[in-house]
Structure formats: C-alpha cells, structure tokens
Motif scaffolding. Structure first.
Motif, PDB file in Angstrom:
ATOM      1  N   LEU A   1      -2.597  13.249  -8.487  1.00 52.26           N
ATOM      2  CA  LEU A   1      -2.691  11.874  -8.996  1.00 52.26           C
ATOM      3  C   LEU A   1      -2.785  10.871  -7.851  1.00 52.26           C
ATOM      4  O   LEU A   1      -3.533   9.904  -7.910  1.00 52.26           O
ATOM      5  CB  LEU A   1      -1.481  11.555  -9.882  1.00 52.26           C
ATOM      6  CG  LEU A   1      -1.459  12.275 -11.231  1.00 52.26           C
ATOM      7  CD1 LEU A   1      -0.102  12.100 -11.904  1.00 52.26           C
ATOM      8  CD2 LEU A   1      -2.571  11.766 -12.150  1.00 52.26           C
ATOM      9  N   ARG A   2      -2.014  11.137  -6.796  1.00 49.47           N
ATOM     10  CA  ARG A   2      -2.031  10.234  -5.636  1.00 49.47           C
ATOM     11  C   ARG A   2      -3.438  10.192  -5.025  1.00 49.47           C
ATOM     12  O   ARG A   2      -3.964   9.138  -4.705  1.00 49.47           O
ATOM     13  CB  ARG A   2      -1.004  10.703  -4.598  1.00 49.47           C
ATOM     14  CG  ARG A   2      -0.854   9.733  -3.459  1.00 49.47           C
ATOM     15  CD  ARG A   2       0.336  10.007  -2.528  1.00 49.47           C
ATOM     16  NE  ARG A   2       0.949  11.305  -2.694  1.00 49.47           N
ATOM     17  CZ  ARG A   2       2.193  11.488  -3.156  1.00 49.47           C
ATOM     18  NH1 ARG A   2       2.938  10.457  -3.481  1.00 49.47           N
ATOM     19  NH2 ARG A   2       2.683  12.708  -3.282  1.00 49.47           N
TER      20      ARG A   2
ATOM     21  N   ASP B   1       0.200  10.613   7.085  1.00 50.09           N
ATOM     22  CA  ASP B   1       1.391  11.049   6.350  1.00 50.09           C
ATOM     23  C   ASP B   1       2.184   9.869   5.811  1.00 50.09           C
ATOM     24  O   ASP B   1       2.280   8.822   6.447  1.00 50.09           O
ATOM     25  CB  ASP B   1       2.301  11.874   7.272  1.00 50.09           C
ATOM     26  CG  ASP B   1       1.660  13.209   7.603  1.00 50.09           C
ATOM     27  OD1 ASP B   1       0.774  13.656   6.816  1.00 50.09           O
ATOM     28  OD2 ASP B   1       2.019  13.794   8.649  1.00 50.09           O
ATOM     29  N   ILE B   2       2.745  10.081   4.661  1.00 46.80           N
ATOM     30  CA  ILE B   2       3.608   9.058   4.060  1.00 46.80           C
ATOM     31  C   ILE B   2       4.993   9.136   4.695  1.00 46.80           C
ATOM     32  O   ILE B   2       5.475  10.233   5.004  1.00 46.80           O
ATOM     33  CB  ILE B   2       3.669   9.287   2.529  1.00 46.80           C
ATOM     34  CG1 ILE B   2       2.295   8.957   1.921  1.00 46.80           C
ATOM     35  CG2 ILE B   2       4.779   8.483   1.881  1.00 46.80           C
ATOM     36  CD1 ILE B   2       2.133   9.331   0.474  1.00 46.80           C
ATOM     37  N   ASP B   3       5.597   7.995   4.897  1.00 46.49           N
ATOM     38  CA  ASP B   3       6.945   7.955   5.468  1.00 46.49           C
ATOM     39  C   ASP B   3       7.955   8.284   4.370  1.00 46.49           C
ATOM     40  O   ASP B   3       8.483   7.391   3.709  1.00 46.49           O
ATOM     41  CB  ASP B   3       7.200   6.553   6.051  1.00 46.49           C
ATOM     42  CG  ASP B   3       8.605   6.425   6.638  1.00 46.49           C
ATOM     43  OD1 ASP B   3       9.362   7.430   6.611  1.00 46.49           O
ATOM     44  OD2 ASP B   3       8.944   5.329   7.109  1.00 46.49           O
ATOM     45  N   TRP B   4       8.176   9.586   4.196  1.00 46.42           N
ATOM     46  CA  TRP B   4       9.045   9.999   3.096  1.00 46.42           C
ATOM     47  C   TRP B   4      10.497   9.596   3.306  1.00 46.42           C
ATOM     48  O   TRP B   4      11.248   9.475   2.352  1.00 46.42           O
ATOM     49  CB  TRP B   4       8.936  11.505   2.834  1.00 46.42           C
ATOM     50  CG  TRP B   4       7.598  11.826   2.255  1.00 46.42           C
ATOM     51  CD1 TRP B   4       6.586  12.526   2.835  1.00 46.42           C
ATOM     52  CD2 TRP B   4       7.099  11.410   0.971  1.00 46.42           C
ATOM     53  NE1 TRP B   4       5.487  12.565   2.013  1.00 46.42           N
ATOM     54  CE2 TRP B   4       5.779  11.892   0.854  1.00 46.42           C
ATOM     55  CE3 TRP B   4       7.624  10.656  -0.081  1.00 46.42           C
ATOM     56  CZ2 TRP B   4       4.988  11.665  -0.265  1.00 46.42           C
ATOM     57  CZ3 TRP B   4       6.853  10.434  -1.201  1.00 46.42           C
ATOM     58  CH2 TRP B   4       5.545  10.934  -1.293  1.00 46.42           C
TER      59      TRP B   4
ATOM     60  N   ASN C   1       5.660  14.922  -2.297  1.00 46.15           N
ATOM     61  CA  ASN C   1       4.586  15.931  -2.236  1.00 46.15           C
ATOM     62  C   ASN C   1       4.904  17.089  -3.164  1.00 46.15           C
ATOM     63  O   ASN C   1       6.065  17.390  -3.421  1.00 46.15           O
ATOM     64  CB  ASN C   1       4.452  16.467  -0.804  1.00 46.15           C
ATOM     65  CG  ASN C   1       3.749  15.472   0.100  1.00 46.15           C
ATOM     66  OD1 ASN C   1       2.946  14.661  -0.359  1.00 46.15           O
ATOM     67  ND2 ASN C   1       4.072  15.522   1.381  1.00 46.15           N
ATOM     68  N   ASP C   2       3.843  17.748  -3.630  1.00 44.75           N
ATOM     69  CA  ASP C   2       4.026  18.841  -4.598  1.00 44.75           C
ATOM     70  C   ASP C   2       5.032  19.880  -4.101  1.00 44.75           C
ATOM     71  O   ASP C   2       5.834  20.400  -4.870  1.00 44.75           O
ATOM     72  CB  ASP C   2       2.685  19.517  -4.891  1.00 44.75           C
ATOM     73  CG  ASP C   2       1.750  18.552  -5.635  1.00 44.75           C
ATOM     74  OD1 ASP C   2       2.238  17.476  -6.061  1.00 44.75           O
ATOM     75  OD2 ASP C   2       0.566  18.870  -5.772  1.00 44.75           O
TER      76      ASP C   2
ATOM     77  N   TRP D   1       0.811  -1.209   0.000  1.00 39.76           N
ATOM     78  CA  TRP D   1       0.000   0.000   0.000  1.00 39.76           C
ATOM     79  C   TRP D   1       0.852   1.271   0.000  1.00 39.76           C
ATOM     80  O   TRP D   1       0.756   2.109  -0.890  1.00 39.76           O
ATOM     81  CB  TRP D   1      -0.958   0.008   1.207  1.00 39.76           C
ATOM     82  CG  TRP D   1      -1.740   1.298   1.315  1.00 39.76           C
ATOM     83  CD1 TRP D   1      -1.540   2.298   2.212  1.00 39.76           C
ATOM     84  CD2 TRP D   1      -2.830   1.712   0.476  1.00 39.76           C
ATOM     85  NE1 TRP D   1      -2.437   3.322   2.001  1.00 39.76           N
ATOM     86  CE2 TRP D   1      -3.231   2.986   0.935  1.00 39.76           C
ATOM     87  CE3 TRP D   1      -3.490   1.142  -0.615  1.00 39.76           C
ATOM     88  CZ2 TRP D   1      -4.276   3.709   0.344  1.00 39.76           C
ATOM     89  CZ3 TRP D   1      -4.523   1.851  -1.207  1.00 39.76           C
ATOM     90  CH2 TRP D   1      -4.904   3.115  -0.727  1.00 39.76           C
ATOM     91  N   TRP D   2       1.710   1.376   1.006  1.00 38.81           N
ATOM     92  CA  TRP D   2       2.480   2.623   1.130  1.00 38.81           C
ATOM     93  C   TRP D   2       3.485   2.802   0.000  1.00 38.81           C
ATOM     94  O   TRP D   2       3.567   3.896  -0.585  1.00 38.81           O
ATOM     95  CB  TRP D   2       3.143   2.712   2.513  1.00 38.81           C
ATOM     96  CG  TRP D   2       2.120   2.901   3.600  1.00 38.81           C
ATOM     97  CD1 TRP D   2       1.703   1.969   4.495  1.00 38.81           C
ATOM     98  CD2 TRP D   2       1.343   4.077   3.864  1.00 38.81           C
ATOM     99  NE1 TRP D   2       0.723   2.492   5.304  1.00 38.81           N
ATOM    100  CE2 TRP D   2       0.482   3.789   4.946  1.00 38.81           C
ATOM    101  CE3 TRP D   2       1.280   5.353   3.299  1.00 38.81           C
ATOM    102  CZ2 TRP D   2      -0.417   4.710   5.464  1.00 38.81           C
ATOM    103  CZ3 TRP D   2       0.390   6.283   3.817  1.00 38.81           C
ATOM    104  CH2 TRP D   2      -0.446   5.959   4.887  1.00 38.81           C
TER     105      TRP D   2
END
Lengths: 331, 252
Positions: A242-243, A279-282, A219-220, A209-210
């Motif tokens: 898109l995400r 939040d995504i784990d960038w 992120n933009d 998933w992630w």
C-alpha cells in the motif's frame, strides 16, 4: 480518515487464539475464503473479534483525535469558502467516528468502554495526528497526503470480511476522496500563488511526507499481525504494498505542483515501474506510537478536558431523561 | 443614504451576526460534551457561515463597488462590524453557550420571519432559507436548556447563572437605530417592538419549562450595532483575519 497503527497491538495480544475447536475455526475460514460477509450475530473466533475491535476502535479514535489538527485552522481559515469546506470536513470526521464506534459496538464492546480506553492511553490512534499543523498549507497537505494515504488503506477495507465494518468503510471512503481532492486543491492554489505561499506549501510537504508514509505501518517484515489479518480478509494488501502504491501515485502529483519530495534518494525505476525511496526513520515512528511525538500529550489533554468539562452536562442530560421517563410512567 | 446602500448596510449587519456567532461556535470544535453534540455544533456553525456568505455577497451586490464576501469578513476593522454584542461573547461553559444560542436564536427566528415578508426580494429569499436552519437550531438549543435547567442541582445553578450573566446583552436586539427605522419604513422591515413581545413570551415559556427564573429587569449593554464592541471581539477578529492581514492581496 485514517487507519494505521492497525498492526499496533496493545499490551495484551489480540491475536492470541481463543478456546475454539479446530472444526469451528476451519468452518469459519471456509466462509471467509468463500468471500462471505461475517455479520454481528455470526459465530466468530475470539481473536477475530478482538482484532476487529482493536482495529475499528483505533480507526474511530483516529477520526476523533484527527479533528484537532485541522480544527486548529478552522478559526483562521483564509476565506469563508475555505472555512466552510474545512468545517464540513471536520464534521465528516466526527460522523465517521460515530459510525465506526457503532460498527465496533456490534462486536459487543460499548462506546463508553472504547472512549475510556482512549482516554486512559490504552487504545491507540493514528500517529499522524501527533504532528502539529503550523501553517494553512498543512491543511492542504493533510487533505492531500494524509487523506490520500488513508484512502489507500481504506479502499481495500470496503471489502473487509466483517460486514458492518465493510459497509461503514464504503461510506467513509466516498467522503475521504472528497477530502483528498479539497486538500490537493488547496496545494494547487498555494503553489500558483505568491512565493511565500509556495514556500508554505513546500514546508508542509517537507514536514508531512515522512509521517504520511509511516501511516501504512511498519515494514511487512516487522508487521506483527499481518498474516492472520490477511487470512481473515480483514486486511487485503500488505503495509509495504500500500505504501508503494501511495508513493507511485503521489510523487507525480508533487511534481505537478512544482514541489520537491523531501527524499534525495527518490528515483523512478523504469524496470519495476515503481519509485524507490530512502529508508523510513522507524525510530521516529515507534517514538510517536509510544507517546513521544510533538503533540501526543496536547491531543490527549484536549480530549480529556472535553470529556471532563462535559461531565456535568452529560449527567444533567441523564438525570433529565430519568425524570421524564418517571413522569411518563406515572402519567 | 440611497436605498441600495441602506440594504447593503442592513445585509452586512445580518452577515456580521451570522459570521461572529459561527466563528464562536467553531471555537468549540473538538470540545463538545459528547460526540453527537460535536456533529450538531459543526453542522450549525456551518449554517451560520453559509448565511454570512449569502448576506455579505448580497451586501456587496447592493453596494455595487465590487466587494465580495471575503472583503466583508476579512478586510474590515473592528468598528465596521455591526453585530450584536451577545453573539461575540466568549463561549464560556456549555451552559453559557447554550443560553447564548437560545436568547439569540429566539430573536433571530422572529427577525427572519419578518424579513421573509419585507419588500426586498434579495433579503427575503436569504431569510427564507436561513429560517429553516434556525428553527431547527432553536429546537436543539432549547432542548439543552431544558436538560440543564431541569437536570441536576449543579446544572440548574450553572445555567441560571449563564442566563443572568447574558441577559444584559438582550436589550440591544430590540432597540431600533436609524438603520432599523429606515429598513422598516422603506422595505417593510421588522418591527422590533413586536418581535420583543414575541421573544419575551417564547423565552419566558422555555425558561419556565426549564424550571429557571427569568432575570430581573436590568441595565442593558449596547453598542454592537454602532460598531462599539466588547473587549473580546478584537481577539476574535484578529484570529479570524490573521492570514488575510498577514499576506495582503494573496489568493487562497
């Protein structure tokens, strides 16, 4: 498959302006704004060319490396029908790689050079392929999520301003949508199967998933080249747009399967009509991009080994072709 | 053995050759010497998997006890597989797999040709479909044999070694067993001795064109057609049958 990392610049900055005059750039932008397709022999700014070479070759590399995680289950596919479908899919990927390399070659870079850049580690490929495929359900999850995310990315590329890329993408997208459906169909079968099969499907969703959300890039606010790519109509929508679209489409599909998306904060916002997520784990994303994912080393080693093991074969073919050419010239 | 059971056994043996060779070729995915070859290999292995499915489905129909293609592929032990030893040999390097393809496909092409003329419609129809694919495969593998044989000194040396190593697995293709004999007597099946002569002529021509040397007459390995395999085969089967054996009865 599989763009992403589209905004991942190499060490030299491809968006750095070239030696063009203001007039040339303005005239070029006018063509872009008029939705004209730019063709291989047309004048183009150096940075436009470099951006496309980077993006198309990354895309081609992703197709080639992407054969590995799926290839990992080819010999163990659970039925002959599944084996045949997966094989056809992996073959499509080699085909996508081939015509994407050809599209990039129209910009004056050779396939040999692009492959050398991949093997040296200079060129990137989609980070998603640095994750392992640990069960058969991963093949379903890749089709459903990874190809699904790729399609979101790639449908707008069918309208990309560069003609050869846009035409390649039209063909790629047709095949990708078939790939996506076969992946979802694997998930449907597993979720309608035994408890063990359903657990396998949930585990695959948990792991993919992630990384799938990361396929859309940063992120933009942190996307280095987005603005210029949007102006040149190489890119039509931002990473975050898109995400979001992908999440909105995919969450109901997971619910239909009876699976749980691994995000405690995921909820539907009635007002915005969008799903909100945590939040995504960038850090993980940037680690994998930098080479520190579970399979980065393994994928590259396999690619390099194929290249090295095949050196004597390619050399034989070259020498044989020379002998034949010499013989027919002498005749 | 009834005619139906005879046909079931013969069709499943053809399926075994196709599946085992297809499975070996699948192991080569993402390891080809160039991208174009990657496409060719995937395409050809897909043909073999497709042929296996047709032969097994037909075998199941002739047998009449409800076995489907996957029952044949995934639920039989090693000794019930009756493929030629040649097709189960490990891929080795590109020269090894090229020689394996040339030797097998030169035989298989003639076998399929003969089968299109057999009196069993089911088999002759499958053979007629498969032959178009195999004719193309053989053209491709033969071209590689030429490039390797008549390429560099290294490629010549390597592929000659491949030819010498694999030669001992060719005898089995031409020694008829009871099944071959009955297939021939009852269904006008292939004459293996005629095929041997054709095969020898074809292989000699391509080997000589590739500037290679035909291996000497030698001891020939056999046993595949009776279900006695080389050690390599158990691993291939264990890997292929892994999910079906681990989760018996599940639908995939």
């Amino acid at each position: 498959m599989y763009t992403q990392g589209l905004d991942q610049a190499g060490k030299s900055d491809p968006a750095k302006p070239g030696p063009e005059t203001r007039e040339q750039l303005d005239a070029f932008q006018t063509r872009i704004d008029a939705e004209e397709k730019i063709e291989a022999k047309d004048w183009m700014p150096e940075a436009y060319r470099r951006t496309l070479v980077r993006q198309i070759s990354q895309h081609a590399h992703s197709e080639i490396i992407g054969m590995q995680p799926e290839g990992n289950w080819l010999t163990r596919a659970p039925s002959l029908k599944r084996k045949a479908i997966l094989l056809a899919k992996v073959q499509d990927e080699a085909g996508h790689g081939l015509y994407l390399y050809s599209a990039a070659e129209t910009l004056g870079v050779s396939r040999d050079q692009m492959v050398a850049d991949l093997l040296s580690g200079k060129a990137k490929y989609s980070s998603i392929f640095n994750y392992p495929t640990l069960s058969w359900a991963d093949i379903g999850a890749i089709g459903w999520l990874v190809d699904g995310a790729a399609i979101m990315n790639q449908i707008p590329l069918c309208r990309c301003s560069y003609g050869p890329y846009s035409r390649a993408m039209i063909r790629v997208c047709k095949e990708e949508s078939f790939h996506q459906r076969q992946g979802y169909e694997i998930m449907l079968t597993l979720c309608g199967g035994t408890a063990e099969q359903k657990a396998m499907a949930q585990d695959a969703l948990n792991r993919f998933w992630w990384p799938s959300l990361m396929m859309f890039g940063p992120n933009d606010a942190n996307s280095t080249h987005s603005a210029q790519s949007m102006a040149w109509k190489i890119k039509r929508f931002s990473n975050d747009e898109l995400r979001q679209k992908f999440i909105d489409v995919t969450v109901p599909q997971a619910e239909f399967l009876g699976l749980t998306v691994p995000d405690d904060e995921l909820r539907y916002n009635e007002e915005t009509e969008h799903y909100e997520h945590s939040d995504i784990d960038w850090q993980e994303f940037f680690d994998v991009i930098a080479g520190n994912g579970p399979c980065n080393k393994q994928r590259m080693e396999k690619r390099r080994k194929a290249q090295d093991d095949g050196a004597w074969v390619r050399e034989a073919a070259r020498v044989y072709a020379e002998k034949k050419a010499a013989a027919s010239a002498a005749a | 053995m009834s005619d139906n059971l005879l046909m079931a056994a013969y069709a499943s043996r053809l399926g075994d050759n196709a599946l085992v060779l297809g499975q070996r070729m699948i192991e080569l995915v993402a390891a080809s010497p160039e991208l174009e070859e990657e496409l060719a290999n995937a395409n050809f292995s897909l043909d073999y998997i497709g042929q296996a499915r047709m032969f097994y489905t037909y075998a199941g129909k002739c047998e009449g006890v409800g076995r489907d293609e996957d029952d044949f592929a995934f639920l039989r032990p090693e000794h019930e597989y009756r493929n030629l030893l040649l097709v189960e040999q490990p891929n080795g390097h590109f020269g090894d797999s090229t020689v394996r393809q040339v030797l097998f496909e030169s035989w298989y092409l003639h076998l399929l040709e003969a089968l299109t003329r057999c009196s069993d419609e089911g088999i002759s129809e499958i053979a007629a479909r498969a032959i178009k694919e195999v004719r193309y495969h053989l053209r491709h593998s033969s071209q590689w044999l030429l490039r390797l044989g008549d390429g560099t000194e290294e490629s010549h040396r390597r592929v000659q070694q491949s030819l010498d190593n694999l030669w001992k697995f060719t005898g089995e293709m031409f020694s008829p067993d009871d099944l071959d004999d009955e297939m021939r007597a009852i269904f006008n099946g292939p004459h293996l001795e005629i095929i041997e002569a054709q095969w020898r002529e074809d292989v000699r021509a391509i080997v000589e064109q590739a500037t290679l040397k035909m291996p000497d007459n030698q001891w020939m390995a056999s046993g595949g057609k009776q279900g006695r395999h080389t050690e390599h085969f158990g691993y291939l089967l264990a890997e292929m049958q892994h999910l079906q054996q681990t989760y018996p009865g599940a639908t995939w």
